[in-house]
Write a protein that holds these residues in place. Structure first.
Motif, PDB file in Angstrom:
ATOM      1  N   GLU A  58       0.833  -1.384  -0.207  1.00 39.70           N
ATOM      2  CA  GLU A  58       0.019   0.052  -0.006  1.00 39.70           C
ATOM      3  C   GLU A  58       0.878   1.229   0.009  1.00 39.70           C
ATOM      4  O   GLU A  58       0.769   2.212  -0.852  1.00 39.70           O
ATOM      5  N   THR A  59       1.768   1.229   0.863  1.00 39.17           N
ATOM      6  CA  THR A  59       2.740   2.544   0.987  1.00 39.17           C
ATOM      7  C   THR A  59       3.491   2.547  -0.543  1.00 39.17           C
ATOM      8  O   THR A  59       3.894   3.549  -1.071  1.00 39.17           O
ATOM      9  N   ALA A  60       4.071   1.518  -1.095  1.00 36.20           N
ATOM     10  CA  ALA A  60       4.778   1.718  -2.423  1.00 36.20           C
ATOM     11  C   ALA A  60       3.878   2.050  -3.306  1.00 36.20           C
ATOM     12  O   ALA A  60       4.328   2.928  -4.159  1.00 36.20           O
ATOM     13  N   ARG A  61       2.602   1.736  -3.346  1.00 36.73           N
ATOM     14  CA  ARG A  61       1.608   2.091  -4.325  1.00 36.73           C
ATOM     15  C   ARG A  61       1.550   3.858  -4.371  1.00 36.73           C
ATOM     16  O   ARG A  61       1.536   4.340  -5.467  1.00 36.73           O
ATOM     17  N   GLN A  62       1.288   4.184  -3.281  1.00 34.34           N
ATOM     18  CA  GLN A  62       1.329   5.847  -3.031  1.00 34.34           C
ATOM     19  C   GLN A  62       2.637   6.472  -3.364  1.00 34.34           C
ATOM     20  O   GLN A  62       2.621   7.399  -4.164  1.00 34.34           O
ATOM     21  N   LYS A  63       3.860   5.718  -3.102  1.00 34.30           N
ATOM     22  CA  LYS A  63       5.085   6.029  -3.679  1.00 34.30           C
ATOM     23  C   LYS A  63       5.187   6.321  -5.034  1.00 34.30           C
ATOM     24  O   LYS A  63       5.742   7.470  -5.377  1.00 34.30           O
ATOM     25  N   ILE A  64       4.984   5.311  -5.819  1.00 32.08           N
ATOM     26  CA  ILE A  64       4.986   5.238  -7.016  1.00 32.08           C
ATOM     27  C   ILE A  64       3.904   6.141  -7.815  1.00 32.08           C
ATOM     28  O   ILE A  64       4.305   6.786  -8.722  1.00 32.08           O
ATOM     29  N   ALA A  65       2.784   6.280  -7.173  1.00 27.75           N
ATOM     30  CA  ALA A  65       1.817   7.509  -7.623  1.00 27.75           C
ATOM     31  C   ALA A  65       2.668   8.657  -7.603  1.00 27.75           C
ATOM     32  O   ALA A  65       2.156   9.697  -8.418  1.00 27.75           O
ATOM     33  N   ALA A 123       6.820 -18.235  -5.463  1.00 27.67           N
ATOM     34  CA  ALA A 123       7.752 -17.785  -6.335  1.00 27.67           C
ATOM     35  C   ALA A 123       7.537 -16.884  -7.451  1.00 27.67           C
ATOM     36  O   ALA A 123       8.419 -15.704  -7.728  1.00 27.67           O
ATOM     37  N   SER A 124       6.596 -16.898  -7.933  1.00 27.74           N
ATOM     38  CA  SER A 124       5.893 -15.747  -9.171  1.00 27.74           C
ATOM     39  C   SER A 124       5.746 -14.513  -8.490  1.00 27.74           C
ATOM     40  O   SER A 124       6.114 -13.470  -8.875  1.00 27.74           O
ATOM     41  N   TYR A 125       5.563 -14.355  -7.092  1.00 29.28           N
ATOM     42  CA  TYR A 125       5.236 -13.110  -6.519  1.00 29.28           C
ATOM     43  C   TYR A 125       6.760 -12.355  -6.317  1.00 29.28           C
ATOM     44  O   TYR A 125       6.967 -11.718  -6.640  1.00 29.28           O
ATOM     45  N   LEU A 126       7.590 -13.368  -5.928  1.00 24.72           N
ATOM     46  CA  LEU A 126       8.960 -12.812  -5.433  1.00 24.72           C
ATOM     47  C   LEU A 126       9.612 -12.346  -6.686  1.00 24.72           C
ATOM     48  O   LEU A 126      10.298 -11.315  -6.710  1.00 24.72           O
ATOM     49  N   GLU A 127       9.160 -13.101  -7.844  1.00 19.95           N
ATOM     50  CA  GLU A 127       9.880 -12.752  -9.073  1.00 19.95           C
ATOM     51  C   GLU A 127       9.349 -11.420  -9.639  1.00 19.95           C
ATOM     52  O   GLU A 127      10.124 -10.632  -9.846  1.00 19.95           O
ATOM     53  N   SER A 128       8.034 -11.209  -9.226  1.00 14.54           N
ATOM     54  CA  SER A 128       7.262  -9.725  -9.655  1.00 14.54           C
ATOM     55  C   SER A 128       8.037  -8.598  -8.768  1.00 14.54           C
ATOM     56  O   SER A 128       8.230  -7.440  -9.184  1.00 14.54           O
ATOM     57  N   LEU A 129       8.239  -9.098  -7.447  1.00 13.75           N
ATOM     58  CA  LEU A 129       8.986  -8.027  -6.575  1.00 13.75           C
ATOM     59  C   LEU A 129      10.490  -7.686  -6.987  1.00 13.75           C
ATOM     60  O   LEU A 129      10.667  -6.376  -6.960  1.00 13.75           O
ATOM     61  N   LYS A 130      10.972  -8.670  -7.614  1.00  9.11           N
ATOM     62  CA  LYS A 130      12.212  -8.431  -8.092  1.00  9.11           C
ATOM     63  C   LYS A 130      12.353  -7.384  -9.098  1.00  9.11           C
ATOM     64  O   LYS A 130      13.324  -6.600  -9.184  1.00  9.11           O
ATOM     65  N   MET A 131      11.483  -7.648 -10.184  1.00 14.60           N
ATOM     66  CA  MET A 131      11.579  -6.886 -11.380  1.00 14.60           C
ATOM     67  C   MET A 131      11.006  -5.602 -11.038  1.00 14.60           C
ATOM     68  O   MET A 131      11.439  -4.652 -11.572  1.00 14.60           O
ATOM     69  N   LEU A 132      10.248  -5.314 -10.152  1.00 15.27           N
ATOM     70  CA  LEU A 132       9.782  -4.252  -9.586  1.00 15.27           C
ATOM     71  C   LEU A 132      10.651  -3.356  -9.044  1.00 15.27           C
ATOM     72  O   LEU A 132      10.976  -2.101  -9.300  1.00 15.27           O
ATOM     73  N   LYS A 133      11.428  -3.954  -8.077  1.00 17.90           N
ATOM     74  CA  LYS A 133      12.663  -3.209  -7.562  1.00 17.90           C
ATOM     75  C   LYS A 133      13.737  -2.643  -8.474  1.00 17.90           C
ATOM     76  O   LYS A 133      14.380  -1.633  -8.022  1.00 17.90           O
ATOM     77  N   LYS A 134      13.952  -3.139  -9.658  1.00 16.50           N
ATOM     78  CA  LYS A 134      14.828  -2.813 -10.510  1.00 16.50           C
ATOM     79  C   LYS A 134      14.405  -2.258 -11.647  1.00 16.50           C
ATOM     80  O   LYS A 134      15.399  -2.000 -12.334  1.00 16.50           O
ATOM     81  N   CYS A 135      13.318  -1.775 -11.718  1.00 20.86           N
ATOM     82  CA  CYS A 135      12.704  -1.295 -12.969  1.00 20.86           C
ATOM     83  C   CYS A 135      12.749   0.302 -12.792  1.00 20.86           C
ATOM     84  O   CYS A 135      13.240   0.703 -11.717  1.00 20.86           O
ATOM     85  N   PRO A 166      11.467   4.274 -12.962  1.00 17.56           N
ATOM     86  CA  PRO A 166      10.313   4.851 -12.352  1.00 17.56           C
ATOM     87  C   PRO A 166       8.968   4.928 -13.354  1.00 17.56           C
ATOM     88  O   PRO A 166       8.006   4.696 -12.939  1.00 17.56           O
ATOM     89  N   ALA A 167       9.420   4.977 -14.596  1.00 17.98           N
ATOM     90  CA  ALA A 167       8.331   5.042 -15.600  1.00 17.98           C
ATOM     91  C   ALA A 167       7.712   3.584 -15.966  1.00 17.98           C
ATOM     92  O   ALA A 167       6.725   3.825 -15.987  1.00 17.98           O
TER      93      ALA A 167
END
Ligand code: HEC
Length: 98
Positions: free
Chosen positions: A9-16, A51-63, A65-66
């Motif tokens: 939830e916090t991350a969603r606000q930051k990204i916004a 595992a698929s959750y952790l993979e999505s999180l990894k992608m999000l961490k290194k992507c 801002p756009a």
């Protein structure tokens, strides 16, 4: 899980706001999370969703801002996929992440 939810939830606000979210919760805990129904998290199905959750999180961490809003959606999908299959209860709360 509640920690994961608050953090997402916090991350969603930051990204916004175009900021980079901080990730403090040890997401790998999801693999060993103490559940009220331990047999649920021991299943191969659960492990695959985790595992698929952790993979999505990894992608999000290194992507960049756009890309973050799109990646975040994929992360929330990973939450949702596991919950659709194994634990439909909190889906209303997870829906708020979209
Ligand atoms: C790999 C499967 C899986 C993934 C991925 C997953 N969850 Fe869960 N979640 C569960 C299970 C199973 C429970 C029930 C836990 C229990 O039995 O104690 C749960 C419980 C919850 C609860 C209720 C917690 C409570 O104590 O009432 C919330 C809210 C929640 N998850 C949100 C999320 C969010 C947000 C994400 C993504 C950031 C996520 N979940 C990812 C499997 C998953």
């Amino acid at each position: 899980m509640n920690e994961l939810f608050t953090e997402a939830e916090t991350a969603r606000q930051k990204i916004a706001l175009g900021e980079k979210p901080k990730w403090k919760v040890d997401a790998k805990k999801i693999l060993t999370a103490a559940a009220t129904e331990p047999e649920k998290v021991a299943s191969p199905e659960y492990k695959a969703f985790a595992a698929s959750y952790l993979e999505s999180l990894k992608m999000l961490k290194k992507c960049s801002p756009a890309e973050a809003p799109e990646r975040f959606k994929m992360l929330a999908m990973a939450c949702m996929n596991c919950h659709n299959a194994l634990c439909p209860g909190p889906r209303k709360r997870i829906q708020k992440l979209f």
